[in-house]
Write an enzyme that holds these catalytic residues in place. Structure first.
Site, PDB file in Angstrom:
ATOM      1  N   CYS A   1      -8.086  -0.019  -3.221  1.00  0.00           N
ATOM      2  CA  CYS A   1      -7.130   0.600  -2.304  1.00  0.00           C
ATOM      3  C   CYS A   1      -6.893  -0.273  -1.082  1.00  0.00           C
ATOM      4  O   CYS A   1      -7.832  -0.639  -0.377  1.00  0.00           O
ATOM      5  CB  CYS A   1      -7.640   1.973  -1.867  1.00  0.00           C
ATOM      6  SG  CYS A   1      -6.469   2.832  -0.795  1.00  0.00           S
TER       7      CYS A   1
ATOM      8  N   ARG B   1      -7.116   1.645   3.220  1.00  0.00           N
ATOM      9  CA  ARG B   1      -8.338   2.311   3.672  1.00  0.00           C
ATOM     10  C   ARG B   1      -8.552   2.336   5.184  1.00  0.00           C
ATOM     11  O   ARG B   1      -9.537   2.916   5.656  1.00  0.00           O
ATOM     12  CB  ARG B   1      -9.551   1.660   2.996  1.00  0.00           C
ATOM     13  CG  ARG B   1      -9.709   2.028   1.548  1.00  0.00           C
ATOM     14  CD  ARG B   1     -10.845   1.279   0.901  1.00  0.00           C
ATOM     15  NE  ARG B   1     -10.433  -0.021   0.389  1.00  0.00           N
ATOM     16  CZ  ARG B   1     -11.287  -0.952  -0.033  1.00  0.00           C
ATOM     17  NH1 ARG B   1     -12.586  -0.737   0.040  1.00  0.00           N
ATOM     18  NH2 ARG B   1     -10.840  -2.100  -0.519  1.00  0.00           N
TER      19      ARG B   1
ATOM     20  N   TRP C   1      -0.027   7.976   1.276  1.00  0.00           N
ATOM     21  CA  TRP C   1       1.424   7.885   1.235  1.00  0.00           C
ATOM     22  C   TRP C   1       1.803   6.643   0.443  1.00  0.00           C
ATOM     23  O   TRP C   1       0.972   5.765   0.173  1.00  0.00           O
ATOM     24  CB  TRP C   1       2.032   7.835   2.638  1.00  0.00           C
ATOM     25  CG  TRP C   1       1.314   6.866   3.530  1.00  0.00           C
ATOM     26  CD1 TRP C   1       1.459   5.512   3.585  1.00  0.00           C
ATOM     27  CD2 TRP C   1       0.291   7.191   4.482  1.00  0.00           C
ATOM     28  NE1 TRP C   1       0.606   4.964   4.504  1.00  0.00           N
ATOM     29  CE2 TRP C   1      -0.120   5.977   5.077  1.00  0.00           C
ATOM     30  CE3 TRP C   1      -0.298   8.392   4.893  1.00  0.00           C
ATOM     31  CZ2 TRP C   1      -1.109   5.925   6.067  1.00  0.00           C
ATOM     32  CZ3 TRP C   1      -1.278   8.333   5.867  1.00  0.00           C
ATOM     33  CH2 TRP C   1      -1.668   7.121   6.443  1.00  0.00           C
TER      34      TRP C   1
ATOM     35  N   GLU D   1       5.164   0.194  -4.773  1.00  0.00           N
ATOM     36  CA  GLU D   1       4.710   1.070  -5.851  1.00  0.00           C
ATOM     37  C   GLU D   1       5.886   1.747  -6.530  1.00  0.00           C
ATOM     38  O   GLU D   1       5.879   1.975  -7.744  1.00  0.00           O
ATOM     39  CB  GLU D   1       3.756   2.132  -5.289  1.00  0.00           C
ATOM     40  CG  GLU D   1       2.470   1.557  -4.746  1.00  0.00           C
ATOM     41  CD  GLU D   1       1.778   2.505  -3.783  1.00  0.00           C
ATOM     42  OE1 GLU D   1       0.823   2.079  -3.136  1.00  0.00           O
ATOM     43  OE2 GLU D   1       2.208   3.667  -3.667  1.00  0.00           O
TER      44      GLU D   1
END
Length: 408
Positions: A73, A76, A246, A251
């Site tokens: 991720c 973070r 979010w 993506e």
């Protein structure tokens, strides 16, 4: 399980629980005496019942730690802002579905997305284990198409869409049909629940300069709530713990809409721009990809929906690394998943050779799709089934990052 195996199992759980409590309570600045008392109470609880229950405070901080530890991720930096809904009291599929709908509403927050996780009871008792069959709480259906019927929707959802249709749900066969929630409790038959349209905020894509862009008919939903991963805290496994951050614009633009295995819309964007697709040397894919991602960013901002661009996200990750270093904590990172799918060499992650994946707990981990065995059984039920015995050849994709999940 014989006594020796039971003692070994209890010993392992006790060790995991003690490690978690020491780490968690130290970060929460609890006194040493309280740490010792809590560990003693957990030892007693495991001896009596074979397991133990987390307090609300332990559950909340453990879930935040799991986000912080996730090696895939990039977002973070905001791990400490995670809002945790304790839904361990939910008993029935209806109660679980109600909590999921509440999560969608609260997380979307009118477009100002809140990072959230809703945790249902642990999966220690298989007869009562909660499973959410969706990969994300909101996802578009996929229709492979047959004969004269063209394919439509999201190819990544083809198998799960067939599951929903077997359960009795019927979509419209379009590109952006929102799938229902599917929930099961233990060995009970799965149940599906429609998501009220007013809870699904969708963003139609426009472009800051290309007036004809809306002709492409593209849109995407506002909040990605990943719902099929397992949350492990101190040796306790929560099989249903949907969570969200979010979106990062790539993506949606680069992966969900751009990938050839997904919506594959780069050719349509290129044609709208009048680009030469007869040769790769025209770099039509790169140019179309850029404008598609610009459209995503522009549209979400125009709609007042939280989103981050990949350059800002990479800079935020660098700040997260620095903060963790100051706290004396190692950062687990998988380089191949942290570099963004567009212009990665222009971000600070590209030249970071310090990243390595660590085995940290608490953690979010993958688990087998809840419908895997159900599919196997279903393929035997009737010869005219919409789900074939080789349906597992096209499994649901695994997210690169739980809170910012590009889909393959």
């Amino acid at each position: 399980m014989d006594n020796r195996e039971q003692e070994k199992s209890y010993g392992k759980l006790t060790g995991q629980a003690e490690s978690f409590i020491r780490l968690c309570y130290t970060e929460l600045e609890k006194p040493e005496q309280l740490i010792a008392e809590r560990i003693q109470a957990i030892h007693k609880e495991i001896e009596q019942s074979g397991t133990y229950n987390h307090t609300e405070e332990e559950l909340a901080h453990g879930a935040k730690m799991a986000w912080r530890h996730n090696s895939r991720c990039i977002g973070r930096l905001f791990w400490h802002t995670l809002e945790v809904n304790d839904a361990r009291q939910a008993e029935t599929a209806e109660e679980v579905a109600a909590a999921l709908l509440q999560h969608v509403q609260q997380a979307n927050n009118g477009g100002r997305i809140r990072p959230m996780i809703t945790v249902f009871r642990s999966g220690g008792n298989l007869e009562k284990a909660v499973r959410i069959w969706n990969h994300q709480l909101i996802r578009y259906a996929g229709y492979p198409g047959q004969g004269d019927l063209a394919r439509a929707g999201d190819p990544a959802s083809d198998v799960f869409t067939a599951v929903c249709r077997r359960l009795g749900w019927q979509g419209n066969g379009g590109d952006f049909d929102v799938l229902p929630l599917v929930v099961s409790i233990g060995e009970e038959e799965p149940r599906w629940f429609a998501i009220p349209p007013e809870l699904v905020q969708e963003v139609p894509l426009t472009h800051p300069e290309i007036e004809r862009f809306p002709e492409l008919g593209l849109r995407w939903y506002s909040v990605p709530v990943v719902s099929d991963m397992l949350l492990e805290i101190g040796g306790i496994s929560y099989t249903a713990a949907p969570f969200n951050g979010w979106y990062m614009e790539t993506e949606i633009g680069s992966r969900n809409l751009g990938d050839t295995s997904r919506y594959n819309r780069l050719p349509a964007v290129a044609d709208l721009l009048g680009l030469d697709r007869s040769t790769n040397t025209s770099l039509w894919k790169d140019r179309a990809l850029l404008e598609l991602n610009r459209a995503v960013l522009h549209s979400f901002k125009q709609a007042g929906v939280s989103i981050v661009d990949h350059h800002t996200a990479a800079d935020q990750f660098a700040r997260f690394q620095e903060q963790e270093k100051q706290q004396g904590r190692q950062v687990s990172g998988k380089w191949g998943w942290l570099i963004p799918p567009m212009s990665p060499s222009s971000t600070p992650v590209w030249n970071d050779n310090t990243l390595k994946e660590l085995n940290l707990s608490p953690r979010l981990i993958y688990q087998q799709a809840a419908y895997a065995h159900w599919l196997e059984e279903g393929s035997q039920r009737s010869p005219d089934s919409k789900i074939s015995s080789n349906a597992e050849a096209a499994p649901e994709p695994k997210p690169a990052c739980p809170f910012h999940p590009p889909q393959n």
